[in-house]
Design a protein around this motif. Structure first.
Motif, PDB file in Angstrom:
ATOM      1  N   VAL A 185      60.731  76.811  98.421  1.00 48.37           N
ATOM      2  CA  VAL A 185      59.965  75.580  97.785  1.00 48.37           C
ATOM      3  C   VAL A 185      58.683  74.966  98.591  1.00 48.37           C
ATOM      4  O   VAL A 185      59.965  74.608 100.242  1.00 48.37           O
ATOM      5  CB  VAL A 185      60.466  74.106  97.561  1.00 48.37           C
ATOM      6  N   ILE A 186      57.984  74.919  99.033  1.00 56.40           N
ATOM      7  CA  ILE A 186      57.314  74.692  99.871  1.00 56.40           C
ATOM      8  C   ILE A 186      55.848  73.849  99.568  1.00 56.40           C
ATOM      9  O   ILE A 186      55.260  73.909  98.293  1.00 56.40           O
ATOM     10  CB  ILE A 186      56.423  76.665 100.265  1.00 56.40           C
ATOM     11  N   ASP A 187      55.631  73.086 100.277  1.00 57.13           N
ATOM     12  CA  ASP A 187      54.626  72.358  99.988  1.00 57.13           C
ATOM     13  C   ASP A 187      55.031  70.602  98.784  1.00 57.13           C
ATOM     14  O   ASP A 187      54.109  70.992  97.429  1.00 57.13           O
ATOM     15  CB  ASP A 187      53.293  72.335  99.743  1.00 57.13           C
ATOM     16  N   ASP A 188      56.189  71.271  98.072  1.00 59.64           N
ATOM     17  CA  ASP A 188      57.258  70.728  97.369  1.00 59.64           C
ATOM     18  C   ASP A 188      56.532  71.029  95.902  1.00 59.64           C
ATOM     19  O   ASP A 188      56.828  71.016  94.665  1.00 59.64           O
ATOM     20  CB  ASP A 188      56.184  69.144  96.965  1.00 59.64           C
ATOM     21  N   THR A 189      56.396  72.686  96.073  1.00 63.90           N
ATOM     22  CA  THR A 189      56.020  73.394  94.748  1.00 63.90           C
ATOM     23  C   THR A 189      57.393  74.551  94.723  1.00 63.90           C
ATOM     24  O   THR A 189      57.653  75.010  95.643  1.00 63.90           O
ATOM     25  CB  THR A 189      54.852  73.834  94.712  1.00 63.90           C
ATOM     26  N   ILE A 190      57.996  75.296  93.732  1.00 71.36           N
ATOM     27  CA  ILE A 190      59.282  75.992  93.501  1.00 71.36           C
ATOM     28  C   ILE A 190      58.769  76.893  93.360  1.00 71.36           C
ATOM     29  O   ILE A 190      58.141  77.520  92.492  1.00 71.36           O
ATOM     30  CB  ILE A 190      60.141  75.136  92.008  1.00 71.36           C
ATOM     31  N   LEU A 191      58.697  78.332  93.989  1.00 68.83           N
ATOM     32  CA  LEU A 191      58.275  79.577  94.095  1.00 68.83           C
ATOM     33  C   LEU A 191      59.434  80.084  93.506  1.00 68.83           C
ATOM     34  O   LEU A 191      60.755  80.778  93.718  1.00 68.83           O
ATOM     35  CB  LEU A 191      58.326  79.899  94.985  1.00 68.83           C
ATOM     36  N   GLY A 192      59.384  81.133  92.253  1.00 68.77           N
ATOM     37  CA  GLY A 192      60.428  81.880  91.484  1.00 68.77           C
ATOM     38  C   GLY A 192      60.349  83.009  91.749  1.00 68.77           C
ATOM     39  O   GLY A 192      59.777  83.337  92.601  1.00 68.77           O
ATOM     40  N   LYS A 193      61.064  83.651  90.743  1.00 69.36           N
ATOM     41  CA  LYS A 193      60.696  85.592  90.859  1.00 69.36           C
ATOM     42  C   LYS A 193      59.193  85.952  90.981  1.00 69.36           C
ATOM     43  O   LYS A 193      58.803  85.278  89.496  1.00 69.36           O
ATOM     44  CB  LYS A 193      61.979  85.873  90.540  1.00 69.36           C
ATOM     45  N   PRO A 194      58.954  86.599  91.190  1.00 70.23           N
ATOM     46  CA  PRO A 194      57.689  87.447  90.968  1.00 70.23           C
ATOM     47  C   PRO A 194      57.364  87.664  89.843  1.00 70.23           C
ATOM     48  O   PRO A 194      58.518  89.105  89.439  1.00 70.23           O
ATOM     49  CB  PRO A 194      57.485  88.682  92.183  1.00 70.23           C
TER      50      PRO A 194
END
Length: 204
Positions: free
Chosen positions: A82-91
């Motif tokens: 998570v960065i800036d309250d955004t979930i980063l999933g798998k590319p």
């Protein structure tokens, strides 16, 4: 005072509702032999759902999905970058991975790992947050890293336990949680549910 019974070496004492080899290895490192029964659930975030609520909901859902298929206690887990309250999933592809790593480069982000364990007390769960600081990455490094094949199936596009270890400047919190399972908190949940740790020797 009577001693606890010793579990036969290698006999599963827990069902892991995940195909992750990293979680299997982490549980093996604390002497918890498992059977593996991956749960196939919808991992779409709910509207307005916080990252913390999201990962804990998925961990519980994974445990619940496997509970009716085994007599063993079940462990479900989920990890989100998570960065800036955004979930980063798998590319999805190389460009997606590069975009995520450029976003993480030179900044501190959070890795949230939730664990849910079924057993004597129903389902108990917790969520652990670890702050991870990544050094500045060049476009060339990011491109070369993609070619190793490591980022393709990793949340946030990197693996702290792999080649990307050289990108990590600092972590605050649980290293094992970033890999896939917070061992301190997981052991606490297992003991509450009657699952022995060090099951092949002297169960704690």
């Amino acid at each position: 005072m009577p001693m606890k019974a010793v579990t036969p070496a290698g006999a599963p004492v827990l069902c892991l509702a995940s195909a992750s080899p990293r979680r299997q290895a982490l549980l093996a490192s604390i002497g918890v032999p498992v059977s593996v029964l991956p749960s196939d659930i919808d991992e779409t975030p709910l509207e307005g759902e916080s990252p913390h609520s999201y990962v804990e909901r998925l961990a519980v859902a994974k445990a619940q999905a496997a509970m009716g298929k085994t007599a063993l206690p079940v462990l479900g887990s989920d990890t989100a970058v998570v960065i800036d309250d955004t979930i980063l999933g798998k590319p999805n592809d190389q460009q997606h991975a590069a975009d995520m790593l450029h976003r993480l480069s030179g900044r501190t982000h959070q890795v949230l790992t939730a664990v849910a364990v079924s057993g004597l007390r129903g389902i108990l769960s917790c969520c652990v947050t670890t702050n991870v600081t990544m050094r500045e990455l060049s476009a060339e490094e990011i491109a070369c890293y993609w070619l190793t094949g490591e980022p393709a199936d990793k949340a946030g596009g990197y693996a702290i336990q792999g080649l990307a270890a050289i990108f990590i400047e600092h972590i605050q919190g649980s290293h094992s949680a970033v890999v896939g399972l917070p061992l301190f908190e997981t052991t606490h949940l297992l003991r509450q549910q009657g699952v022995p740790v060090w099951a092949g020797s002297y169960p704690l």
